[in-house]
Design an enzyme around this catalytic site. Structure first.
Site, short mmCIF file in Angstrom:
data_model
loop_
_atom_site.label_atom_id
_atom_site.label_comp_id
_atom_site.label_asym_id
_atom_site.label_seq_id
_atom_site.Cartn_x
_atom_site.Cartn_y
_atom_site.Cartn_z
N ASN A 1 9.17 -6.96 4.03
CA ASN A 1 9.08 -5.70 3.28
C ASN A 1 10.25 -4.81 3.68
O ASN A 1 10.68 -4.84 4.83
CB ASN A 1 7.73 -5.03 3.58
CG ASN A 1 7.63 -3.61 3.07
OD1 ASN A 1 7.37 -2.68 3.82
ND2 ASN A 1 7.84 -3.41 1.79
N GLN B 1 -6.64 -1.39 3.09
CA GLN B 1 -5.94 -1.12 4.35
C GLN B 1 -6.61 0.02 5.12
O GLN B 1 -6.90 1.07 4.54
CB GLN B 1 -4.48 -0.75 4.09
CG GLN B 1 -3.68 -0.75 5.38
CD GLN B 1 -2.28 -0.19 5.24
OE1 GLN B 1 -2.08 0.96 4.86
NE2 GLN B 1 -1.29 -1.01 5.56
N PRO C 1 0.85 -1.20 0.00
CA PRO C 1 0.00 0.00 0.00
C PRO C 1 0.88 1.25 0.00
O PRO C 1 1.85 1.32 0.76
CB PRO C 1 -0.77 -0.12 1.33
CG PRO C 1 -0.03 -1.09 2.17
CD PRO C 1 0.81 -1.94 1.27
N MET C 2 0.53 2.21 -0.85
CA MET C 2 1.27 3.49 -0.86
C MET C 2 0.29 4.63 -1.09
O MET C 2 -0.38 4.68 -2.13
CB MET C 2 2.33 3.49 -1.96
CG MET C 2 3.61 2.78 -1.58
SD MET C 2 4.88 2.97 -2.86
CE MET C 2 4.34 1.80 -4.08
N ALA C 3 0.24 5.53 -0.11
CA ALA C 3 -0.67 6.67 -0.22
C ALA C 3 -0.30 7.53 -1.42
O ALA C 3 0.88 7.83 -1.63
CB ALA C 3 -0.60 7.50 1.06
N CYS D 1 2.26 3.40 9.86
CA CYS D 1 2.43 4.80 9.42
C CYS D 1 3.11 5.63 10.51
O CYS D 1 2.60 5.75 11.62
CB CYS D 1 1.09 5.42 9.05
SG CYS D 1 1.29 7.14 8.57
#
Ligand SMILES: Cc1cc2nc3c(=O)[nH]c(=O)nc-3n(C[C@H](O)[C@H](O)[C@H](O)COP(=O)(O)O)c2cc1C
Length: 328
Positions: free
Chosen positions: A203, A71, A17-19, A102
């Protein structure tokens, strides 16, 4: 084969996931290149419950993206579990993932994101409430190694999460304090894998096949999640898969890159309004268009585009440039 709950993954490669990055167009592209599962960016539990349209837009996905994880993040068991139940009923994602990674102060100050790494009781309560709320939908967690170097808690957190019924854990083994500095310490992935029996997804700092192999060898993790190295380079999934299958792999030519830019642009055009499409095209092209003669000139030209027609015209010029380009 990697299995998360009832979900069988075709490859051990996951798109992180990447904002601001992993929206529908980018997810579709990464899927095509070999990511077995993709995730939305982190979505606020409070925004979901309030049915805030901008928040709900971040969740929208199509069936060809499945399996997909949504997410969520939030600071208390009630709101996070309510949002998870809402998600299940309205969107039925294959996986619901909780963000405990985060490090942004705006998020952690409220007790959400990786604030949980210094309050495992809160992590336990939030996670247990979500698992109970969503029944048979697999719940997973993505977390950091701890709040700071002196407080590494990933293995302890893993034990707690496994007992609650979490189906897999992704570990980005930096601390909250570390943000993105330095390197991730893969020893924490190894330790977590030795501690629990659920799948562990490693990761952090995987940039290609060699890193992938090293992470698997050093940690024995069950799958590898890739974030930054996929930006402008969804080919990374294909290159690792070719390595695993013993097939030759050639880096994309500039022409191939330009054609993918065009495809990405059209996916954005279909999914977004004009302003979003133009801005996101500029952002992604900034990653795709690197490492060739006049790359920065092209990036500047795109930065100056004001509307989709101008982007489209530039893309056509770029494709001609790419087709005539002699690779060094
Ligand atoms: C632009 C950007 C946005 C990110 N957004 C999220 C997010 O929404 N949720 C999350 O769990 N991690 C997020 N991350 C962290 C990544 O998923 C990943 O854990 C981290 O970048 C380390 O992996 P990498 O070395 O492969 O980049 C983000 C990272 C970047 C660079």
């Amino acid at each position: 084969m990697l299995e998360i709950g009832n979900i069988k993954l075709k490859t051990p490669l996951l798109l992180a996931p990447m904002a601001g990055i992993t929206d529908h167009p980018f997810r579709v592209i990464c899927k095509e290149f070999g990511a077995s599962i993709v995730y939305t960016e982190f979505v606020s539990a409070n925004g979901i419950i309030r049915e805030n349209q901008r928040t709900l837009d971040l969740i929208k996905f199509t069936d060809d993206e499945r399996p997909i994880g949504v997410q969520i993040f939030g600071e208390d068991p009630e709101s996070v579990s309510q949002s998870a139940l809402f998600l299940k009923k309205k969107y039925n994602p294959d996986i619901i993932d909780i963000n405990y990674g985060c490090p942004v102060p705006k998020v952690t100050k409220k007790g959400a994101g990786s604030a949980a790494m210094k309050d495992l009781c809160r992590m336990e309560e939030i996670t247990a409430a979500v698992v109970e709320a969503v029944g048979d939908t697999p719940v997973t967690v993505k977390m950091r190694a701890g709040w700071d170097e002196g407080n590494i808690v990933s293995a302890k957190a893993g034990e707690v999460l496994e007992k609650i019924g979490v189906k897999a854990i992704t570990l980005h083994p930096r601390t909250t304090k570390q943000q993105f500095r330095g390197l991730s310490d893969w020893n924490h992935i190894k330790e977590l894998k030795q501690t629990v029996n659920i799948p562990i997804i490693g990761n952090g700092d995987v940039k290609g096949y060699d890193d992938y192999m090293r992470m698997i060898d050093e940690t024995n993790c069950d799958g590898v999640m890739i974030a930054r190295a996929a930006m402008g380079n969804p080919w990374i999934f294909k290159s690792i898969l070719c390595g695993l299958e013993g097939k030759p792999y050639k880096n994309p030519t500039l022409e191939e890159k330009t054609l993918l830019c065009k495809k990405h642009f059209h996916l954005l055009k279909d999914a977004k309004n004009e302003t979003q499409c133009v801005n996101l095209s500029k952002k992604h092209f900034g990653y795709y268009l690197k490492g060739f003669n006049k790359a920065s000139d092209w990036r500047i030209k795109f930065m100056k585009a004001n509307n989709v027609n101008e982007v489209e015209e530039l893309l056509d010029e770029l494709i001609k440039y790419g087709a005539a380009y002699k690779e060094e």
